[in-house]
Design an enzyme around this catalytic site. Structure first.
Site, short mmCIF file in Angstrom:
data_model
loop_
_atom_site.label_atom_id
_atom_site.label_comp_id
_atom_site.label_asym_id
_atom_site.label_seq_id
_atom_site.Cartn_x
_atom_site.Cartn_y
_atom_site.Cartn_z
N LYS A 81 45.78 -44.47 17.30
CA LYS A 81 44.94 -45.38 17.99
C LYS A 81 44.63 -46.74 17.32
O LYS A 81 44.18 -46.85 15.95
CB LYS A 81 43.57 -44.64 18.13
CG LYS A 81 42.53 -45.21 19.22
CD LYS A 81 41.32 -44.61 19.15
CE LYS A 81 40.39 -44.82 20.23
NZ LYS A 81 39.08 -43.74 20.40
N SER A 121 37.93 -42.79 24.90
CA SER A 121 38.40 -44.25 25.02
C SER A 121 39.78 -43.83 24.19
O SER A 121 40.54 -45.02 24.17
CB SER A 121 37.60 -44.90 24.00
OG SER A 121 37.54 -44.28 22.64
N SER A 164 35.82 -39.12 23.06
CA SER A 164 36.84 -40.06 23.14
C SER A 164 38.22 -39.38 22.56
O SER A 164 39.34 -39.87 23.04
CB SER A 164 36.62 -41.31 22.27
OG SER A 164 35.86 -42.21 23.22
#
Lengths: 99, 487
Positions: free
Chosen positions: B80, B155, B179
């Site tokens: 990420k 997210s 997330s």
């Protein structure tokens, strides 16, 4: 209609504190969105928390100490490599002192 | 030629050990898949082709010499873009960090590099990890591999989509209010948020420091266990990382579910949730029962207040953490300013997206003079109540089982109202407030073919119990073997 949770003047004040130059349209939209969110958040008032200690951290910990010793850190060039503007070994910003 | 992709992490590792495949072959196959399929999915912000090939080559040599760096040597991962990678652009999917190249690695990256892992690239996310759909990326939305008209969740939507679509063998995300777990549920992968303090946050770009935690994505539970093993443990560079011994997670997978007490929280089955989700989760609970678990109803009475408390605490911490983006040291700076104050205000107005500004405003308001006790102070007290709920439940049970999210993946642009988006996380947020470990794994599909997530919640630092229960469930069910068609 219910009293608004937050006024346009408060939005402007908070935006100044947060250093966000919002446009007029953004301020209006922000006001109504924050109003809806704060109205939702108001449900917390239903709870009696007078005798409840606050939690700032889920896993309890006390101060974490270490020896105060000199350790290697990143070199100046590496720290300046991302600077939007630099002047020799400094970050350059607009003038802050009157001539 | 043997299959190089479509394998779980332990399957790839086994092929390396037997000599059936090399890291270079596997990494090249993944890079080809990314090239062919990522234009549809848009999971990656940056693909690190050259360094991936170089690291694969180094892993080849170690494996050939019989001196692998560890069980993850040569395993290709998606990271990420909120996790700092030295020399590789780390954007947080924000305009304000679009050109930022960190001068150091996050501790999880240092550990994974030492373990021989090959990073394929950096994945898309909601800007600064604020969102539940990855639509808040300043660059582009990521799509759900099961239905390209739907969101992957957020997210960490890029990492979840990349792992589900087999554009990486596994990945890392971060979880502040769900997330990792919510996108894992929406994309049909395993996603684990470790206990707060289990994994170092050093080099994780901060959103809400008392809630953020890095964790793994994988297509099976064993893969998630192997990744957690590599990243868990105390780090002197993060004083909130806890010095608690790290058990052998793979060994823990062998533990039986027989006799384990599994609590089912009443408050996690609510009106308005997708009936197909509710049905699938009840069936999953029956499977656990069939495996010998003792099912008990429990109550977490303050669940309904957790979301409201979270939306004061997380924005408050964010407003403070994001004060550093001032256009001075790194990142975007608005051009043509007459003074410093104007530079700050314009840089931040132009550099941040709408959701980030909203949270900064909300947090600044909650912390401002006259409102601090009524909002922030109140939220912290409610956080105590939420935490106590879990402590009381865990006096009676070993773990909790419930849905990860109230719905399956929704359509892009379906949720325009911020509050509606926040409500996606009602079942994941309490876990962050209490600092507990939570795991999501696939427990079925809707008639329309969308994955459904089962969430398991554990006691602090008891990831082993979560992983062993998840592993037993996975072995008894077929869901993890289903793959999206993305030809």
């Amino acid at each position: 209609m219910a009293e608004p949770k937050i006024t346009l003047a408060e939005v402007e004040h908070v935006a100044r504190l947060a250093r966000l130059d919002l446009s007029q349209a953004e301020k209006e939209r922000m006001r109504s969105q924050l109003d809806a969110i704060l109205t939702y958040i108001d449900k917390l008032r239903q709870l009696d928390t007078d005798n409840v200690e606050p939690t700032s951290h889920a896993i309890p910990m006390v101060n974490v100490m270490r020896e105060d010793e000199v350790r290697p850190c990143l070199p100046t060039e590496a720290m300046l490599a991302n600077a939007p503007e630099r002047a020799s070994d400094f970050f350059r910003v607009p003038r802050i002192i009157e001539e | 030629m043997p299959r190089m992709t479509g394998l779980t992490i332990p399957e790839v590792a086994a092929r390396y050990r037997s000599g059936a495949a090399t890291p270079t072959q596997v990494v090249e196959a993944y890079l080809r898949r990314i090239e062919a399929l990522d234009p549809k999915l848009r999971a990656y912000v940056t693909v690190t082709r050259e360094s991936a090939l170089a690291r694969a080559e180094a892993a080849n040599r170690r494996l050939k010499a019989g001196t692998p760096a560890g069980p993850l040597d040569g395993i290709p991962l998606a990271i990420k873009d909120v996790i700092c990678t030295k020399g590789v652009r780390t954007t947080c999917s924000s305009k304000i960090l679009e050109t930022f190249v960190p001068p150091y690695d996050a501790s999880v990256i240092t550990r994974l590099t030492a373990a021989g892992v090959v990073m394929l690239g950096k994945t898309n996310m909601d800007e600064f990890a604020m969102g539940s759909s990855t639509e808040n990326s300043a660059f582009f939305p990521t799509r759900n591999p099961w239905d390209l008209t739907r969101v992957p969740g957020g997210s960490s939507g890029g990492s979840a989509a990349a792992v589900a679509a087999d554009l990486a063998a596994g990945g890392l995300g971060s979880d502040t209010g769900g997330s990792i777990r919510q996108p894992a549920a929406f994309c049909g992968t395993v996603g684990l948020k470790p206990t707060y303090g289990r994994v170092s946050r050093y080099g994780l770009v901060a959103f809400a420091s008392s809630l953020d935690q890095i964790g793994p994505f994988a297509r099976d539970v064993r893969g998630a266990a192997m990744l957690l093993q590599a990243i868990a443990g105390h780090d002197p560079l993060d004083s909130t990382s806890t010095d608690v011994p790290v058990p052998d997670y793979e060994a823990a997978l062998g533990q039986s579910v027989e006799g384990r007490r599994v609590g089912i929280p009443n408050e996690y089955f609510i009106e308005g949730m997708d009936p197909e989700v509710e049905q699938a989760v009840w069936v999953a609970i029956e499977v656990l029962k069939g495996l010998g678990a003792r099912i008990e109803k429990v109550s977490l009475p303050h669940t309904d207040y957790a979301l409201a408390a979270y939306y004061l605490i997380a924005p408050a911490e964010a407003s403070s953490n994001l004060a550093r983006y001032d256009g001075v040291k790194y990142g975007y700076r608005a051009p043509g300013n007459k003074d410093l104050i104007q530079m700050y205000g314009r840089t931040r107005a132009e550099g941040f997206g709408a959701e980030v500004k909203r949270r900064i405003m909300l947090g600044t308001y909650a912390l401002s003079a006259g409102y601090y006790e009524a909002y922030y102070g109140k939220a912290q007290r409610v956080r105590t109540l939420v935490r106590r709920d879990f402590q009381q439940a865990f006096e009676r049970v070993d773990l909790l089982a419930c849905p990860t999210a109230p719905t399956v993946a929704f359509k892009l642009a379906e949720k325009e109202d911020p509050l509606q988006m926040y409500l996606c996380d009602i079942f994941t947020i309490p876990v962050n407030l209490a600092g507990l470990p939570g795991l999501s794994l696939p427990c079925g599909f809707t008639q329309g073919g969308l994955p459904i997530g089962l969430q398991l919640i554990g006691k602090p630092f008891d990831e082993s119990t979560l992983l062993s229960a998840a592993y037993a469930y996975e072995r008894a069910t077929p869901w993890h073997r289903r793959v999206p068609e993305l030809a």
